[in-house]
Design a protein around this motif. Structure first.
Motif, PDB file in Angstrom:
ATOM      1  N   LYS A   1      87.104 -24.014  57.972  1.00 58.79           N
ATOM      2  CA  LYS A   1      85.778 -23.395  57.927  1.00 58.79           C
ATOM      3  C   LYS A   1      85.887 -22.147  57.055  1.00 58.79           C
TER       4      LYS A   1
ATOM      5  N   ASN B   1      90.011 -21.104  60.364  1.00 55.94           N
ATOM      6  CA  ASN B   1      88.890 -20.230  60.046  1.00 55.94           C
ATOM      7  C   ASN B   1      89.367 -19.271  58.959  1.00 55.94           C
TER       8      ASN B   1
ATOM      9  N   SER C   1      92.322 -21.891  64.929  1.00 60.01           N
ATOM     10  CA  SER C   1      91.691 -21.915  66.250  1.00 60.01           C
ATOM     11  C   SER C   1      92.122 -23.188  66.970  1.00 60.01           C
TER      12      SER C   1
ATOM     13  N   ALA D   1      91.200 -24.019  69.947  1.00 62.50           N
ATOM     14  CA  ALA D   1      90.029 -24.545  70.654  1.00 62.50           C
ATOM     15  C   ALA D   1      89.186 -25.428  69.733  1.00 62.50           C
ATOM     16  N   GLU D   2      88.992 -24.994  68.486  1.00 57.94           N
ATOM     17  CA  GLU D   2      88.195 -25.755  67.526  1.00 57.94           C
ATOM     18  C   GLU D   2      89.026 -26.736  66.711  1.00 57.94           C
ATOM     19  N   LYS D   3      90.352 -26.583  66.804  1.00 55.94           N
ATOM     20  CA  LYS D   3      91.287 -27.401  66.021  1.00 55.94           C
ATOM     21  C   LYS D   3      90.949 -27.332  64.535  1.00 55.94           C
ATOM     22  N   SER D   4      90.758 -26.092  64.058  1.00 54.70           N
ATOM     23  CA  SER D   4      90.446 -25.898  62.643  1.00 54.70           C
ATOM     24  C   SER D   4      90.899 -24.515  62.194  1.00 54.70           C
TER      25      SER D   4
ATOM     26  N   SER E   1      94.248 -29.884  59.067  1.00 56.19           N
ATOM     27  CA  SER E   1      93.080 -29.756  59.931  1.00 56.19           C
ATOM     28  C   SER E   1      91.852 -29.438  59.095  1.00 56.19           C
ATOM     29  N   ASN E   2      90.706 -29.362  59.763  1.00 55.49           N
ATOM     30  CA  ASN E   2      89.492 -28.909  59.093  1.00 55.49           C
ATOM     31  C   ASN E   2      89.620 -27.436  58.746  1.00 55.49           C
TER      32      ASN E   2
END
Length: 76
Positions: free
Chosen positions: A48, A17, A10, A12-15, A45-46
């Motif tokens: 989730k 998923n 993503s 937008a979230e810079k992560s 990146s992160n």
């Protein structure tokens, strides 16, 4: 049973998923670990994790997640 990994980045979230579907155990953890490392090699990146449809996880699977956490934390 097997493990299906649905992943997307993503912007937008810079992560990342990641949705896990099935079982994360000694048989599927090798592919899971490779998939996660490939993602982080592509874009650090992160991550989730959505485990809503993860029906089973054993200590090997938890070990992969903890190893992933350590890698992400070491790179801030």
């Amino acid at each position: 049973m097997s493990l299906k990994i649905v992943k997307e980045f993503s912007k937008a979230e810079k992560s990342w998923n990641v949705e896990l579907i099935g079982e994360l155990d000694i048989l599927t953890s090798v592919d899971f670990k490779k998939s996660l490392n490939d993602m982080l090699d592509e874009m650090e990146s992160n991550i989730k994790l959505n485990c809503e449809n993860l029906f089973y996880i054993d200590s090997t699977g938890l070990g992969v997640i903890i190893g992933l956490l350590n890698r992400v934390k070491s790179n801030n």
